[in-house]
Design an enzyme around this catalytic site. Structure first.
Site, short mmCIF file in Angstrom:
data_model
loop_
_atom_site.label_atom_id
_atom_site.label_comp_id
_atom_site.label_asym_id
_atom_site.label_seq_id
_atom_site.Cartn_x
_atom_site.Cartn_y
_atom_site.Cartn_z
N HIS A 154 58.69 43.46 57.39
CA HIS A 154 59.70 44.01 58.32
C HIS A 154 61.10 43.47 57.98
O HIS A 154 61.95 43.36 58.85
CB HIS A 154 59.37 43.68 59.78
CG HIS A 154 57.95 43.97 60.15
ND1 HIS A 154 57.53 45.17 60.66
CD2 HIS A 154 56.83 43.20 60.05
CE1 HIS A 154 56.22 45.13 60.87
NE2 HIS A 154 55.78 43.95 60.50
N SER A 275 83.93 47.99 41.39
CA SER A 275 84.52 48.97 42.30
C SER A 275 85.90 49.35 41.77
O SER A 275 86.58 48.54 41.16
CB SER A 275 84.62 48.34 43.69
OG SER A 275 85.64 48.96 44.43
N LYS A 281 84.01 43.02 43.14
CA LYS A 281 82.64 43.49 43.29
C LYS A 281 81.87 43.64 41.99
O LYS A 281 82.40 44.04 40.97
CB LYS A 281 82.63 44.83 44.05
CG LYS A 281 83.07 44.65 45.48
CD LYS A 281 82.62 45.79 46.34
CE LYS A 281 81.13 45.72 46.56
NZ LYS A 281 80.67 46.93 47.22
N GLU A 288 70.38 51.16 41.81
CA GLU A 288 70.59 52.19 42.83
C GLU A 288 70.33 53.58 42.25
O GLU A 288 69.74 54.45 42.91
CB GLU A 288 72.03 52.12 43.35
CG GLU A 288 72.29 50.85 44.14
CD GLU A 288 73.77 50.68 44.44
OE1 GLU A 288 74.15 50.76 45.61
OE2 GLU A 288 74.55 50.48 43.49
#
Ligand code: ARG
Length: 482
Positions: A154, A275, A281, A288
């Site tokens: 979870h 980025s 970043k 992804e």
């Protein structure tokens, strides 16, 4: 060039309709297969006395030239690659010779055979890609075998494990994904060639022979089924999807672990992006994208199944639309697999950040409850109650905290020496004591993973060797006629 299919009554005169009918673009994938199918077919026609050796020799020579010229040299205004190749052959050796290539075959069995040949290569390539990723996972698992990290359920800290054990969980899943690709291969590797349009042929062809020359295990049993079925595509794409889902879960763990909050993994620069506006970043874009490409594979499976559902027998042009979905699925799944192997190979795992996830959050709670059961003989439910009460008070309990709560809940003193109690509370001891089969403390786990990897490598090598042998056999049969 003579349009060998459109000379008669039919044929689109409108560019848009032409393009609509055409599968030429995605037929690039079956160009090589169609040349080999032509070779095996014409060799067998000659062996069976259906065309003369002279004609066969001329056709084989023309096929060599067409192969040499490559897909891009074909006339793309044909409806698909099959008449385009046949037209090239006719152009070179004349219709009275080249026009015999299509004796006793139809585009229906031809295309089904070509798809199976090209898909076979995708399956073998996919299996190889899966093995490369597994090999990277196993290598990195060996290195991070003792990096403590919390496992999550979870997405809440649950119990301590190691990064090695976590990585090996993906190897175990990919072992099954490999098996599914291998199983699909067995059913893909049957030859529809000789089914002709669907009802076979009155020419005395030898389907066993073309099957063997093309590396198939056997001819498909029923000629209508041979041209009408694409169950092999559903099964293959579904196997690719299963593997993609495994990959997408791995990606998600990597993305989470690479966040500042976890800091457990750092992607190599080659596998990360930055980025355009936030210069600090380092984004895990490769993971992804691999996660995202799973949707492409899923879409391909849905499209394939939907295309096939309720089609009448035998051949329908709808089938053409399904073929491209196979390649989309394998392109997406295989590129993801290869890129992820690189991600895993080069990733930096941070022992300290991983360890921090087991320092608090009371991830040793389950083991403490187990220790209370083992050492004092109380029921597990009572122990669960004791430890839950400890957890309510602190997420980093000491031995004394446990003693106090034990007395409160059970009314008895805890008969357990400090050393054992602390061992149960200590993540390292906890992981080492979890030595049941398959658990993080099971010392045989890495060896088993390596053995399984080797066995699957052998399986793949022997499938590839079989194909090489059939290639030699086809070459010899061609040489015989030359
Ligand atoms: N391009 C077609 C396909 O991919 C080849 C078979 C065409 N057969 C036919 N009867 N029109 O399915």
């Amino acid at each position: 060039m003579t349009d060998i299919l459109r000379r008669g009554r039919l044929g689109a005169t409108d560019d848009e309709v032409d393009g609509f009918l055409s599968s030429f673009g995605s037929d690039r994938r079956i160009f090589g297969a169609d040349i080999d199918v032509g070779r095996a077919h014409v060799v067998t026609l000659a062996e069976c006395g259906i065309v003369s050796e002279d004609d066969a020799r001329a056709i084989l020579g023309a096929l060599d030239e067409v192969e040499e010229g490559g897909f891009d040299a074909l006339d793309g205004t044909h409806e698909d690659v099959h008449p385009a190749i046949e037209a090239e052959v006719v152009e070179r050796v004349g219709e009275d010779t080249g026009g015999r290539l299509h004796t006793a075959r139809s585009r229906n069995d031809e295309v089904a055979t070509c798809i199976r040949i090209a898909l076979r290569d995708e399956l073998l390539g996919g299996m190889r890609d899966v093995l490369a990723l597994r090999s990277a996972l196993v290598d990195r698992a060996e290195e991070t075998d003792d990096y403590l990290v919390s496992g999550y359920t979870h997405l809440q800290r649950a119990q301590p494990t190691t990064i090695g054990h976590h990585l090996l969980s993906y190897d175990a899943a990919l072992e099954r994904d490999f098996g599914r690709l291998a199983d699909a291969y067995g059913r893909v590797n049957e030859s529809p060639l000789g089914s002709a349009a669907f009802a076979g042929t009155s020419f005395g062809i030898d389907r066993e022979r073309t099957a063997e020359l093309l590396g198939f295990d056997r001819p498909t049993r029923n000629s209508m089924d041979g041209v009408a079925s694409r169950g092999f595509a559903v099964e293959s794409v579904s196997s690719a999807l299963n593997a993609s889902v495994t990959l997408s879960r791995l990606c998600e763990d990597l993305v989470l672990w690479s966040s500042h909050e976890f800091g457990i993994v750092e992607f190599d620069d080659a596998y990360a992006s930055t980025s355009s506006i936030m210069p600090q970043k380092k984004n895990p874009d490769t993971a992804e994208l691999a996660r995202g490409k799973t949707a492409t594979v899923h879409g391909a499976l849905t499209a394939t199944v939907t295309n096939l559902k309720g089609l009448p027998s035998a051949y329908n042009r709808d089938l053409q639309e399904a073929t491209g979905r196979i390649w989309e699925a394998f392109d997406a799944a295989r590129s993801s697999c290869r890129v992820l192997a690189g991600v895993i190979d080069t990733a930096g795992f941070d022992r300290g950040s991983a360890r921090a996830t087991v320092e608090d959050g009371f991830v040793g709670a389950t083991e403490l409850a187990d220790a209370l059961v083992r050492e004092t003989g109380i029921a597990f439910r009572t122990a669960h109650h004791v430890v839950a009460s400890v957890a309510e008070q602190t997420d980093k309990p000491t031995a004394d905290d446990v003693r106090d709560v034990f007395r409160e809940v059970t009314g008895d003193a805890l008969e357990l020496d400090d050393e054992r109690l602390e061992n149960a509370l200590e993540p390292r001891g906890c992981v080492e004591s979890h030595d049941s089969y398959g658990a993080p403390g099971d010392e045989g786990l890495l060896d088993e993973a390596r053995d399984a990897l080797e066995a699957d490598m052998d399986t793949l090598n022997s499938l590839e060797e079989d194909l090489e042998l059939s290639e030699e056999m086809l070459n010899e049969a061609v040489e015989e006629i030359r």
